[in-house]
Design a protein around this motif. Structure first.
Motif, PDB file in Angstrom:
ATOM      1  N   VAL A  27       0.859  -1.183   0.000  1.00 14.90           N
ATOM      2  CA  VAL A  27       0.000   0.000   0.000  1.00 14.90           C
ATOM      3  C   VAL A  27       0.899   1.239   0.000  1.00 14.90           C
ATOM      4  N   PRO A  28       1.097   1.887  -1.154  1.00 14.34           N
ATOM      5  CA  PRO A  28       1.898   3.111  -1.187  1.00 14.34           C
ATOM      6  C   PRO A  28       1.056   4.318  -0.792  1.00 14.34           C
ATOM      7  N   THR A  29       1.581   5.154   0.105  1.00 20.05           N
ATOM      8  CA  THR A  29       0.848   6.339   0.541  1.00 20.05           C
ATOM      9  C   THR A  29       1.808   7.519   0.663  1.00 20.05           C
ATOM     10  N   MET A  30       1.217   8.712   0.819  1.00 23.84           N
ATOM     11  CA  MET A  30       2.001   9.902   1.133  1.00 23.84           C
ATOM     12  C   MET A  30       1.785  10.304   2.589  1.00 23.84           C
ATOM     13  N   GLY A  31       1.314   9.345   3.398  1.00 27.12           N
ATOM     14  CA  GLY A  31       1.152   9.609   4.817  1.00 27.12           C
ATOM     15  C   GLY A  31      -0.097  10.390   5.147  1.00 27.12           C
ATOM     16  N   ALA A  32      -0.097  11.020   6.348  1.00 26.16           N
ATOM     17  CA  ALA A  32      -1.303  11.656   6.889  1.00 26.16           C
ATOM     18  C   ALA A  32      -2.453  10.657   6.808  1.00 26.16           C
ATOM     19  N   LEU A  33      -2.208   9.489   7.379  1.00 23.40           N
ATOM     20  CA  LEU A  33      -3.109   8.345   7.197  1.00 23.40           C
ATOM     21  C   LEU A  33      -4.484   8.591   7.811  1.00 23.40           C
ATOM     22  N   HIS A  34      -5.486   8.019   7.162  1.00 27.18           N
ATOM     23  CA  HIS A  34      -6.860   8.060   7.641  1.00 27.18           C
ATOM     24  C   HIS A  34      -7.476   6.681   7.435  1.00 27.18           C
ATOM     25  N   ASN A  35      -8.755   6.554   7.757  1.00 24.98           N
ATOM     26  CA  ASN A  35      -9.395   5.237   7.693  1.00 24.98           C
ATOM     27  C   ASN A  35      -9.459   4.676   6.275  1.00 24.98           C
ATOM     28  N   GLY A  36      -9.398   5.549   5.275  1.00 20.23           N
ATOM     29  CA  GLY A  36      -9.353   5.065   3.899  1.00 20.23           C
ATOM     30  C   GLY A  36      -8.073   4.280   3.648  1.00 20.23           C
ATOM     31  N   HIS A  37      -6.929   4.830   4.096  1.00 26.21           N
ATOM     32  CA  HIS A  37      -5.671   4.100   3.973  1.00 26.21           C
ATOM     33  C   HIS A  37      -5.732   2.784   4.762  1.00 26.21           C
ATOM     34  N   LEU A  38      -6.301   2.856   5.963  1.00 28.08           N
ATOM     35  CA  LEU A  38      -6.344   1.665   6.811  1.00 28.08           C
ATOM     36  C   LEU A  38      -7.216   0.580   6.183  1.00 28.08           C
ATOM     37  N   SER A  39      -8.232   0.985   5.427  1.00 23.75           N
ATOM     38  CA  SER A  39      -9.068  -0.015   4.744  1.00 23.75           C
ATOM     39  C   SER A  39      -8.263  -0.740   3.664  1.00 23.75           C
ATOM     40  N   LEU A  40      -7.342  -0.039   3.007  1.00 21.00           N
ATOM     41  CA  LEU A  40      -6.462  -0.684   2.034  1.00 21.00           C
ATOM     42  C   LEU A  40      -5.546  -1.683   2.738  1.00 21.00           C
ATOM     43  N   LEU A  41      -5.034  -1.285   3.892  1.00 26.50           N
ATOM     44  CA  LEU A  41      -4.171  -2.176   4.661  1.00 26.50           C
ATOM     45  C   LEU A  41      -4.925  -3.418   5.136  1.00 26.50           C
ATOM     46  N   HIS A  42      -6.171  -3.236   5.569  1.00 24.54           N
ATOM     47  CA  HIS A  42      -6.996  -4.385   5.966  1.00 24.54           C
ATOM     48  C   HIS A  42      -7.064  -5.402   4.823  1.00 24.54           C
ATOM     49  N   GLN A  43      -7.319  -4.901   3.617  1.00 23.32           N
ATOM     50  CA  GLN A  43      -7.445  -5.800   2.470  1.00 23.32           C
ATOM     51  C   GLN A  43      -6.105  -6.451   2.134  1.00 23.32           C
ATOM     52  N   ALA A  44      -5.024  -5.687   2.217  1.00 29.92           N
ATOM     53  CA  ALA A  44      -3.699  -6.243   1.948  1.00 29.92           C
ATOM     54  C   ALA A  44      -3.343  -7.330   2.949  1.00 29.92           C
ATOM     55  N   LEU A  45      -3.688  -7.121   4.226  1.00 30.06           N
ATOM     56  CA  LEU A  45      -3.423  -8.128   5.250  1.00 30.06           C
ATOM     57  C   LEU A  45      -4.252  -9.387   5.024  1.00 30.06           C
ATOM     58  N   PRO A 143       6.166  -6.344  -4.825  1.00 31.27           N
ATOM     59  CA  PRO A 143       4.972  -6.989  -4.248  1.00 31.27           C
ATOM     60  C   PRO A 143       4.283  -7.920  -5.234  1.00 31.27           C
ATOM     61  N   ASN A 144       3.434  -8.777  -4.683  1.00 32.19           N
ATOM     62  CA  ASN A 144       2.552  -9.593  -5.529  1.00 32.19           C
ATOM     63  C   ASN A 144       1.302  -8.809  -5.904  1.00 32.19           C
ATOM     64  N   ARG A 145       0.828  -8.006  -4.947  1.00 36.48           N
ATOM     65  CA  ARG A 145      -0.373  -7.184  -5.159  1.00 36.48           C
ATOM     66  C   ARG A 145      -0.121  -5.790  -4.592  1.00 36.48           C
ATOM     67  N   ALA A 146      -0.716  -4.782  -5.240  1.00 39.18           N
ATOM     68  CA  ALA A 146      -0.634  -3.412  -4.735  1.00 39.18           C
ATOM     69  C   ALA A 146      -2.047  -2.826  -4.712  1.00 39.18           C
ATOM     70  N   TYR A 147      -2.318  -2.036  -3.685  1.00 41.87           N
ATOM     71  CA  TYR A 147      -3.678  -1.596  -3.398  1.00 41.87           C
ATOM     72  C   TYR A 147      -3.800  -0.075  -3.497  1.00 41.87           C
ATOM     73  N   PHE A 148      -4.815   0.367  -4.263  1.00 44.46           N
ATOM     74  CA  PHE A 148      -5.045   1.798  -4.481  1.00 44.46           C
ATOM     75  C   PHE A 148      -6.536   2.086  -4.349  1.00 44.46           C
ATOM     76  N   GLY A 149      -6.864   3.242  -3.773  1.00 44.65           N
ATOM     77  CA  GLY A 149      -8.267   3.626  -3.638  1.00 44.65           C
ATOM     78  C   GLY A 149      -8.831   4.164  -4.939  1.00 44.65           C
ATOM     79  N   GLU A 150     -10.109   3.935  -5.153  1.00 43.41           N
ATOM     80  CA  GLU A 150     -10.767   4.384  -6.379  1.00 43.41           C
ATOM     81  C   GLU A 150     -11.069   5.882  -6.376  1.00 43.41           C
ATOM     82  N   LYS A 151     -10.845   6.565  -5.244  1.00 42.16           N
ATOM     83  CA  LYS A 151     -11.051   8.022  -5.250  1.00 42.16           C
ATOM     84  C   LYS A 151     -10.169   8.667  -6.306  1.00 42.16           C
TER      85      LYS A 151
END
Length: 282
Positions: A27-45, A143-151
Motif C-alpha cells: 500500500v503506497p501512501t504519502m502519509g497523513a493516514l486516515h481510515n481510507g488508507h487503513l481499509s487498504l491495509l486491511h485488504q492487503a493483510l 509486491p505480488n499485489r498493490a492496493y489503491f483507492g478508487e477516489k
C-alpha cells in the motif's frame, strides 16, 4: 512492527520472506493516514502473508511548490495508527535521497493518452511523477499485489497502464472509496478543512449521487448543468471541473452509448483546499 528508513534495510528484511514464497501486499501512501488508507491495509493483510506500507511525500508529482510544502507530514502519528491496526505491517518511510539517490526528476511515461485527461490536463507532469515514484517503489518492494483507492480513479487506471507496459508481474487492486458518515471522501487534504468546511464538503458527494440519477434518467448535458447550477449557488465553493468520462479511455463524453461504462469526476475548491471525488454512473 518493523519501520525501515532505507531501501537497503527493507530489501534485506523482505528477501528471506520472498525466498520462502510469502506473498506481499503493498500500500503506497504519502502519509497523513486516515481510515481510507487503513481499509487498504486491511485488504492487503487479508489477501497476503505480509503487508508493506510506504509513507513518502513525492516531490516529482507536485507542480505547485506551495501544495508540496503544505502537504501534511505526520509520520509518528501514522506509525502509531498502523501499529494499532496490526503488528504484522512493515512500514517503509524513506527520505527523498533514499528514493531518488540525488536525481530528483520524473521519468516520462507513455500512458496511451490517459494522462491527457482531467488531472493530467490541469496538472502538467503530475502523472509522470506518479509513475516514477510508483515504479521505483514497486522495484524496491517487489509486491505480488498493490492496493489503491478508487477516489483517485484516473491514477488507478494510469498505474494499471504503467504496470502492463513495464511487464511487471503485479496485480493492481482497486478498492472502494472510504467515506465519512457525511459522504465526504476521506483524504489527507481534509485535515486542512475547518469543522464547518468538513460539514459543507458533504455537498460534493450528495451532488454526485444526484447527478448520477440525472444522468441515468436524462443525459450528459443535464447532469453537467445540474452540477454547475448547484455549485454556482454555493459561494464558498469553486467548481474546477465536473466531467463524465468512459471508464476505460477516460475520454469525456457528450452523449451516452449503449454497453459502455461511465464515471463522473469532480474537483472543487473549498477553504483553499482542492477536493476530488468520483462515482460510477451506470
Amino acid at each position: 512492527m518493523m519501520v525501515f528508513y532505507t531501501q537497503s534495510q527493507l530489501k534485506q528484511y523482505l528477501q528471506p520472506l520472498k525466498a520462502a514464497k510469502k506473498s506481499i501486499g503493498f500500500v503506497p501512501t504519502m502519509g497523513a493516514l486516515h481510515n481510507g488508507h487503513l481499509s487498504l491495509l486491511h485488504q492487503a493483510l487479508a489477501e497476503n502473508d505480509v503487508a508493506v506500507l510506504s509513507i513518502f511525500v513525492n516531490p516529482t508529482q507536485f507542480n505547485n511548490a506551495e501544495d508540496l510544502e503544505k502537504y501534511p507530514r505526520t509520520l509518528n502519528r501514522d506509525v502509531d495508527l498502523v501499529k494499532e491496526l496490526s503488528e504484522q505491517i512493515v512500514v517503509y518511510a524513506p527520505s527523498v535521497d533514499d528514493i531518488y539517490e540525488g536525481n530528483t526528476v520524473a521519468t516520462n511515461f507513455d500512458y496511451d493518452g490517459l494522462d491527457n485527461e482531467m488531472e493530467g490536463a490541469n496538472r502538467p507532469g503530475h502523472f509522470n511523477g506518479v509513475g516514477t515514484i510508483v515504479k521505483k517503489l514497486f522495484e524496491i518492494v517487489q509486491p505480488n499485489r498493490a492496493y489503491f483507492g478508487e477516489k483517485d480513479f484516473q491514477q488507478l487506471q494510469i498505474i494499471r497502464k504503467m504496470v502492463a507496459k513495464s511487464n511487471m508481474d503485479i496485480v493492481i487492486v482497486g478498492c472502494p472509496i472510504f467515506r465519512e458518515a457525511s459522504g465526504l471522501a476521506m483524504s489527507s487534504r481534509n485535515e486542512r478543512l475547518s469543522t464547518k468546511g468538513k460539514e459543507q464538503a458533504a455537498l460534493i458527494y450528495k451532488t454526485l449521487t444526484q447527478a448520477q440519477t440525472v444522468f441515468n434518467d436524462k443525459d450528459v448535458k443535464d447532469a453537467e448543468a445540474f452540477v454547475k447550477k448547484t455549485f454556482e449557488s454555493q459561494p464558498d465553493f469553486t467548481l474546477e471541473y465536473f466531467i463524465i468520462a468512459e471508464v476505460e479511455s477516460l475520454k469525456t463524453i457528450a452523449f451516452k452509448k449503449p454497453n459502455t461504462k461511465y464515471r463522473a469526476f469532480i474537483v472543487v475548491h473549498l477553504e483553499g483546499v482542492r477536493l476530488i471525488d468520483t462515482i460510477e454512473l451506470n
